[in-house]
Design a protein around this motif. Structure first.
Motif, PDB file in Angstrom:
ATOM      1  N   ILE A  92       0.834  -1.202   0.000  1.00  0.00           N
ATOM      2  CA  ILE A  92       0.000   0.000   0.000  1.00  0.00           C
ATOM      3  C   ILE A  92       0.869   1.253   0.000  1.00  0.00           C
ATOM      4  O   ILE A  92       0.544   2.258  -0.661  1.00  0.00           O
ATOM      5  CB  ILE A  92      -0.948  -0.030   1.217  1.00  0.00           C
ATOM      6  CG1 ILE A  92      -2.013  -1.102   1.030  1.00  0.00           C
ATOM      7  CG2 ILE A  92      -1.615   1.319   1.431  1.00  0.00           C
ATOM      8  CD1 ILE A  92      -2.929  -1.290   2.201  1.00  0.00           C
ATOM      9  N   ASN A  93       1.992   1.244   0.689  1.00  0.00           N
ATOM     10  CA  ASN A  93       2.890   2.401   0.698  1.00  0.00           C
ATOM     11  C   ASN A  93       3.468   2.659  -0.703  1.00  0.00           C
ATOM     12  O   ASN A  93       3.647   3.822  -1.100  1.00  0.00           O
ATOM     13  CB  ASN A  93       4.015   2.172   1.697  1.00  0.00           C
ATOM     14  CG  ASN A  93       3.511   2.224   3.138  1.00  0.00           C
ATOM     15  OD1 ASN A  93       2.511   2.890   3.422  1.00  0.00           O
ATOM     16  ND2 ASN A  93       4.199   1.526   4.022  1.00  0.00           N
ATOM     17  N   LEU A  94       3.739   1.611  -1.436  1.00  0.00           N
ATOM     18  CA  LEU A  94       4.239   1.782  -2.805  1.00  0.00           C
ATOM     19  C   LEU A  94       3.171   2.426  -3.700  1.00  0.00           C
ATOM     20  O   LEU A  94       3.487   3.301  -4.524  1.00  0.00           O
ATOM     21  CB  LEU A  94       4.657   0.435  -3.386  1.00  0.00           C
ATOM     22  CG  LEU A  94       5.892  -0.219  -2.725  1.00  0.00           C
ATOM     23  CD1 LEU A  94       6.128  -1.613  -3.322  1.00  0.00           C
ATOM     24  CD2 LEU A  94       7.119   0.654  -2.899  1.00  0.00           C
ATOM     25  N   LEU A  95       1.918   2.011  -3.577  1.00  0.00           N
ATOM     26  CA  LEU A  95       0.854   2.615  -4.377  1.00  0.00           C
ATOM     27  C   LEU A  95       0.556   4.036  -3.935  1.00  0.00           C
ATOM     28  O   LEU A  95       0.160   4.890  -4.749  1.00  0.00           O
ATOM     29  CB  LEU A  95      -0.421   1.761  -4.267  1.00  0.00           C
ATOM     30  CG  LEU A  95      -0.390   0.393  -4.931  1.00  0.00           C
ATOM     31  CD1 LEU A  95      -1.669  -0.354  -4.631  1.00  0.00           C
ATOM     32  CD2 LEU A  95      -0.191   0.542  -6.436  1.00  0.00           C
ATOM     33  N   ASP A  96       0.726   4.315  -2.664  1.00  0.00           N
ATOM     34  CA  ASP A  96       0.372   5.633  -2.148  1.00  0.00           C
ATOM     35  C   ASP A  96       1.275   6.733  -2.720  1.00  0.00           C
ATOM     36  O   ASP A  96       0.819   7.865  -2.915  1.00  0.00           O
ATOM     37  CB  ASP A  96       0.454   5.608  -0.621  1.00  0.00           C
ATOM     38  CG  ASP A  96      -0.034   6.898  -0.020  1.00  0.00           C
ATOM     39  OD1 ASP A  96      -1.249   7.176  -0.132  1.00  0.00           O
ATOM     40  OD2 ASP A  96       0.788   7.629   0.560  1.00  0.00           O
ATOM     41  N   GLY A  97       2.518   6.403  -2.973  1.00  0.00           N
ATOM     42  CA  GLY A  97       3.418   7.408  -3.560  1.00  0.00           C
ATOM     43  C   GLY A  97       2.991   7.850  -4.953  1.00  0.00           C
ATOM     44  O   GLY A  97       3.279   8.976  -5.359  1.00  0.00           O
ATOM     45  N   GLN A  98       2.288   7.027  -5.736  1.00  0.00           N
ATOM     46  CA  GLN A  98       1.873   7.342  -7.100  1.00  0.00           C
ATOM     47  C   GLN A  98       0.482   7.982  -7.174  1.00  0.00           C
ATOM     48  O   GLN A  98       0.091   8.474  -8.230  1.00  0.00           O
ATOM     49  CB  GLN A  98       1.898   6.060  -7.947  1.00  0.00           C
ATOM     50  CG  GLN A  98       3.254   5.379  -8.000  1.00  0.00           C
ATOM     51  CD  GLN A  98       3.232   4.144  -8.871  1.00  0.00           C
ATOM     52  OE1 GLN A  98       2.369   3.969  -9.713  1.00  0.00           O
ATOM     53  NE2 GLN A  98       4.215   3.272  -8.673  1.00  0.00           N
ATOM     54  N   ARG A  99      -0.216   7.971  -6.130  1.00  0.00           N
ATOM     55  CA  ARG A  99      -1.576   8.501  -6.158  1.00  0.00           C
ATOM     56  C   ARG A  99      -1.762   9.690  -5.219  1.00  0.00           C
ATOM     57  O   ARG A  99      -2.878  10.028  -4.853  1.00  0.00           O
ATOM     58  CB  ARG A  99      -2.566   7.407  -5.777  1.00  0.00           C
ATOM     59  CG  ARG A  99      -2.289   6.818  -4.394  1.00  0.00           C
ATOM     60  CD  ARG A  99      -3.324   5.781  -4.024  1.00  0.00           C
ATOM     61  NE  ARG A  99      -4.583   6.375  -3.716  1.00  0.00           N
ATOM     62  CZ  ARG A  99      -4.934   6.841  -2.526  1.00  0.00           C
ATOM     63  NH1 ARG A  99      -4.070   6.801  -1.539  1.00  0.00           N
ATOM     64  NH2 ARG A  99      -6.109   7.351  -2.347  1.00  0.00           N
ATOM     65  N   GLN A 100      -0.651  10.343  -4.856  1.00  0.00           N
ATOM     66  CA  GLN A 100      -0.741  11.413  -3.869  1.00  0.00           C
ATOM     67  C   GLN A 100      -1.616  12.559  -4.370  1.00  0.00           C
ATOM     68  O   GLN A 100      -2.448  13.073  -3.623  1.00  0.00           O
ATOM     69  CB  GLN A 100       0.674  11.929  -3.553  1.00  0.00           C
ATOM     70  CG  GLN A 100       0.732  12.915  -2.408  1.00  0.00           C
ATOM     71  CD  GLN A 100       0.247  12.309  -1.103  1.00  0.00           C
ATOM     72  OE1 GLN A 100       0.515  11.147  -0.810  1.00  0.00           O
ATOM     73  NE2 GLN A 100      -0.498  13.080  -0.343  1.00  0.00           N
ATOM     74  N   ARG A 101      -1.440  12.974  -5.598  1.00  0.00           N
ATOM     75  CA  ARG A 101      -2.248  14.065  -6.115  1.00  0.00           C
ATOM     76  C   ARG A 101      -3.728  13.695  -6.173  1.00  0.00           C
ATOM     77  O   ARG A 101      -4.606  14.490  -5.808  1.00  0.00           O
ATOM     78  CB  ARG A 101      -1.743  14.451  -7.515  1.00  0.00           C
ATOM     79  CG  ARG A 101      -2.591  15.509  -8.185  1.00  0.00           C
ATOM     80  CD  ARG A 101      -1.951  15.962  -9.475  1.00  0.00           C
ATOM     81  NE  ARG A 101      -2.853  16.827 -10.219  1.00  0.00           N
ATOM     82  CZ  ARG A 101      -3.703  16.415 -11.137  1.00  0.00           C
ATOM     83  NH1 ARG A 101      -3.738  15.134 -11.457  1.00  0.00           N
ATOM     84  NH2 ARG A 101      -4.493  17.270 -11.769  1.00  0.00           N
ATOM     85  N   LEU A 102      -4.000  12.471  -6.701  1.00  0.00           N
ATOM     86  CA  LEU A 102      -5.389  12.021  -6.772  1.00  0.00           C
ATOM     87  C   LEU A 102      -5.995  11.871  -5.378  1.00  0.00           C
ATOM     88  O   LEU A 102      -7.184  12.121  -5.173  1.00  0.00           O
ATOM     89  CB  LEU A 102      -5.443  10.698  -7.525  1.00  0.00           C
ATOM     90  CG  LEU A 102      -6.819  10.102  -7.777  1.00  0.00           C
ATOM     91  CD1 LEU A 102      -7.684  11.060  -8.574  1.00  0.00           C
ATOM     92  CD2 LEU A 102      -6.685   8.770  -8.479  1.00  0.00           C
ATOM     93  N   ARG A 103      -5.171  11.519  -4.435  1.00  0.00           N
ATOM     94  CA  ARG A 103      -5.672  11.349  -3.071  1.00  0.00           C
ATOM     95  C   ARG A 103      -6.152  12.690  -2.501  1.00  0.00           C
ATOM     96  O   ARG A 103      -7.174  12.738  -1.791  1.00  0.00           O
ATOM     97  CB  ARG A 103      -4.556  10.765  -2.208  1.00  0.00           C
ATOM     98  CG  ARG A 103      -4.955  10.367  -0.817  1.00  0.00           C
ATOM     99  CD  ARG A 103      -3.779   9.769  -0.097  1.00  0.00           C
ATOM    100  NE  ARG A 103      -4.160   9.246   1.183  1.00  0.00           N
ATOM    101  CZ  ARG A 103      -3.288   8.667   2.017  1.00  0.00           C
ATOM    102  NH1 ARG A 103      -2.016   8.553   1.662  1.00  0.00           N
ATOM    103  NH2 ARG A 103      -3.689   8.200   3.155  1.00  0.00           N
ATOM    104  N   THR A 104      -5.424  13.741  -2.791  1.00  0.00           N
ATOM    105  CA  THR A 104      -5.824  15.068  -2.305  1.00  0.00           C
ATOM    106  C   THR A 104      -7.172  15.467  -2.897  1.00  0.00           C
ATOM    107  O   THR A 104      -8.062  15.976  -2.185  1.00  0.00           O
ATOM    108  CB  THR A 104      -4.750  16.100  -2.649  1.00  0.00           C
ATOM    109  OG1 THR A 104      -3.493  15.680  -2.084  1.00  0.00           O
ATOM    110  CG2 THR A 104      -5.119  17.470  -2.122  1.00  0.00           C
ATOM    111  N   ALA A 105      -7.333  15.272  -4.204  1.00  0.00           N
ATOM    112  CA  ALA A 105      -8.594  15.629  -4.854  1.00  0.00           C
ATOM    113  C   ALA A 105      -9.757  14.793  -4.303  1.00  0.00           C
ATOM    114  O   ALA A 105     -10.862  15.304  -4.077  1.00  0.00           O
ATOM    115  CB  ALA A 105      -8.462  15.447  -6.358  1.00  0.00           C
ATOM    116  N   LEU A 106      -9.502  13.529  -4.099  1.00  0.00           N
ATOM    117  CA  LEU A 106     -10.566  12.674  -3.562  1.00  0.00           C
ATOM    118  C   LEU A 106     -10.956  13.091  -2.147  1.00  0.00           C
ATOM    119  O   LEU A 106     -12.121  13.010  -1.760  1.00  0.00           O
ATOM    120  CB  LEU A 106     -10.115  11.217  -3.571  1.00  0.00           C
ATOM    121  CG  LEU A 106     -10.051  10.536  -4.945  1.00  0.00           C
ATOM    122  CD1 LEU A 106      -9.455   9.148  -4.813  1.00  0.00           C
ATOM    123  CD2 LEU A 106     -11.414  10.488  -5.573  1.00  0.00           C
ATOM    124  N   GLY A 107      -9.973  13.557  -1.378  1.00  0.00           N
ATOM    125  CA  GLY A 107     -10.296  14.030  -0.036  1.00  0.00           C
ATOM    126  C   GLY A 107     -11.216  15.237  -0.053  1.00  0.00           C
ATOM    127  O   GLY A 107     -12.136  15.342   0.774  1.00  0.00           O
TER     128      GLY A 107
END
Length: 492
Positions: free
Chosen positions: A174-189
């Motif tokens: 999960i930590n490996l995937l989290d580094g690639q989706r940081q921008r999308l994670r902000t928008a989803l939040g």
């Protein structure tokens, strides 16, 4: 006053000699009955007894222990227990039972005591044997339970270790995937915030009291907002293809494994504690309800199957995550306009509802003041009626006392004259007046209960409205003030 004596003559039966009793007529008039008096019935004395009245010229012999109304016979037949067959007991007689009855009573009491002693010895022996058997069975059952608990603790520890290893591996993925989706994670939040606010508002409004717990326009708009946020989330998931779904699946699988590991860790600690419990442990207590089987308890088969499913699911998600790693298909949809428009509709409906609730609260408070005024008047009326009823007690006592005193007039003087009828009419008049006052008092008390219920209903309604105003006017508005702006919703 001279004293007269009534002496009993000797009876014809020579075998029974009765003692004469000299009774002063002036001192004991109720017992000086002649032989033909109705109270001198044959059934009140023994067979063969003869009671004679006083004869002219009889001398008054010395007073004996027994008189004509107590023959002194202490032995009688098998019908002695029936009413009317025992000898009459007067103030000079002390006989009630025969010697045989007295001895039979003592013998029965001794036999009953002996039987109770035998029963006590038998119960003591059986109780001691039962206590020894119970202690032996309890020790054996405790030893068997300890062995079973030890085996169960070992099984739980093995599965706990496997779950811990799998959870650590899933966290790394999960930590490996989290580094690639940081921008999308902000928008989803940011996009999750409207749904969270709408859901929180709905949750807060469920705390309204029952009369105001209605599906109004505010709730409908909030439900639409939640649905819109859900649709936006689904659209983003489709846009992100399987990336976000995979990430959520990895987190869900990891969370399930961690929850299972946490449960097994707690269960292992509990089982270890149970294995160490003994009869002399300081922390053992009575728990009467501990033997009940809970409705949510699982079987050993379902428990092991649940753990295996958690491990298999975690391994499968980790495999798919490795295939999707490094893929980022981010496509943000501009939904800020729709979400902001829906938020404005919710705010307008909320303001309208607050105004309506405030107006209703004002009317209820005005009605409550009027109800309290009527309530005070009714309570004063009840006190006045009770005082008026009590005021009639003394005239009623006077009239009834006069009637009672007139009943003691001797002989022909006790006549139904005009004062007698007047006093009776006076009692009836006072009683009728008191009855009327009591009727009015009952109506006033019923009215008081009605007013009390009305006051409680109004106070309840005021409480409901104030509770609704606190929820809608303070908490929901405060929560809605944190709704994201159009710029934030656009992802910039």
């Amino acid at each position: 006053m001279p004293e007269a004596c009534i002496c009993d003559q000797n009876q014809n039966d020579s075998q029974e000699q009765e003692a004469q009793v000299c009774q002063p007529v002036g001192e004991y008039p109720p017992k000086a009955y002649p032989p033909d008096h109705p109270c001198c019935d044959q059934k009140l004395r023994n067979a063969g007894d003869v009671i004679k009245g006083p004869q002219v010229g009889d001398a008054c012999p010395p007073m004996g222990p027994l008189g004509p109304w107590a023959t002194g016979r202490v032995d009688w037949g098998p019908l002695a227990g029936l009413t009317g067959t025992r000898p009459v007991v007067d103030r000079y007689s002390i006989t009630r039972y025969s010697n045989d009855e007295w001895r039979n009573h003592n013998a029965a009491l001794v036999n009953e005591t002996a039987a109770k002693h035998q029963s006590a010895n038998r119960v003591d022996h059986e109780s001691r044997r039962a206590a020894e058997c119970t202690a032996s069975r309890a020790d054996k059952a405790q030893l068997d339970s300890t062995e079973r608990l030890q085996r169960r603790a070992q099984d739980v520890h093995c599965w706990k270790t496997e779950l811990e290893r799998a959870a650590v591996a899933a966290g790394e993925e999960i930590n490996l995937l989290d580094g690639q989706r940081q921008r999308l994670r902000t928008a989803l939040g940011v996009l999750r915030l409207p749904a969270a606010i709408a859901g929180e508002c709905l949750e807060l409004r469920t705390a309204r009291l029952e009369p105001d717990l209605v599906r109004d326009r505010v709730e409908e708009e909030l439900v639409k907002e939640v649905a819109l946020a859900s649709e936006v989330g689904e659209l983003m998931q489709c846009t992100l293809k399987r990336f976000e779904e995979q990430l959520a699946a990895n987190k869900a699988a990891k969370q399930r494994a961690e929850c299972d590991w946490s449960d097994k860790k707690e269960a292992y600690e509990i089982e270890t504690t149970n294995v160490g419990l003994r009869n002399n442990s300081p922390d053992i207590l009575f728990h009467p309800g501990a033997t009940r089987f809970g409705g949510s308890q699982s079987s050993p088969e379902s428990w092991e199957r649940h753990t295996r499913e958690s491990l298999e699911l975690l391994e499968a998600e980790n495999k798919r995550s490795k295939e999707l790693r490094g893929t980022l298909d981010a496509l943000l949809t501009n939904v800020s306009r729709d979400l902001r428009a829906q938020a404005d509709l919710v705010d307008a409906a909320l303001a309208c509802r607050i105004a309506e609730t405030t107006e209703a609260l004002r009317f209820f408070e005005s009605d409550l003041l009027q109800t309290l005024s009527h309530l005070a008047q009714t309570q004063k009326l009840i006190l006045d009626l009770k005082t008026a009823v009590r005021a009639q007690d003394m005239p009623l006592k006077v009239a009834q006392t006069r009637l009672h005193n007139r009943l003691e007039r001797p002989s022909v003087e006790n006549c139904r004259d005009e004062p007698q009828y007047g006093l009776v009419d006076e009692v009836k008049c006072i009683s009728a007046g008191v009855a009327g006052l009591l009727g009015q008092l009952k109506q006033a008390e019923d009215l008081l209960q009605t007013l009390l219920k009305n006051r409680a209903d109004l106070e309840r309604a005021i409480l409901v409205k104030r509770k609704t105003l606190v929820i809608d006017g303070e908490r929901c508005r405060e929560l809605r003030s944190h709704f994201p702006s159009s710029v934030a919703l656009s992802g910039y």
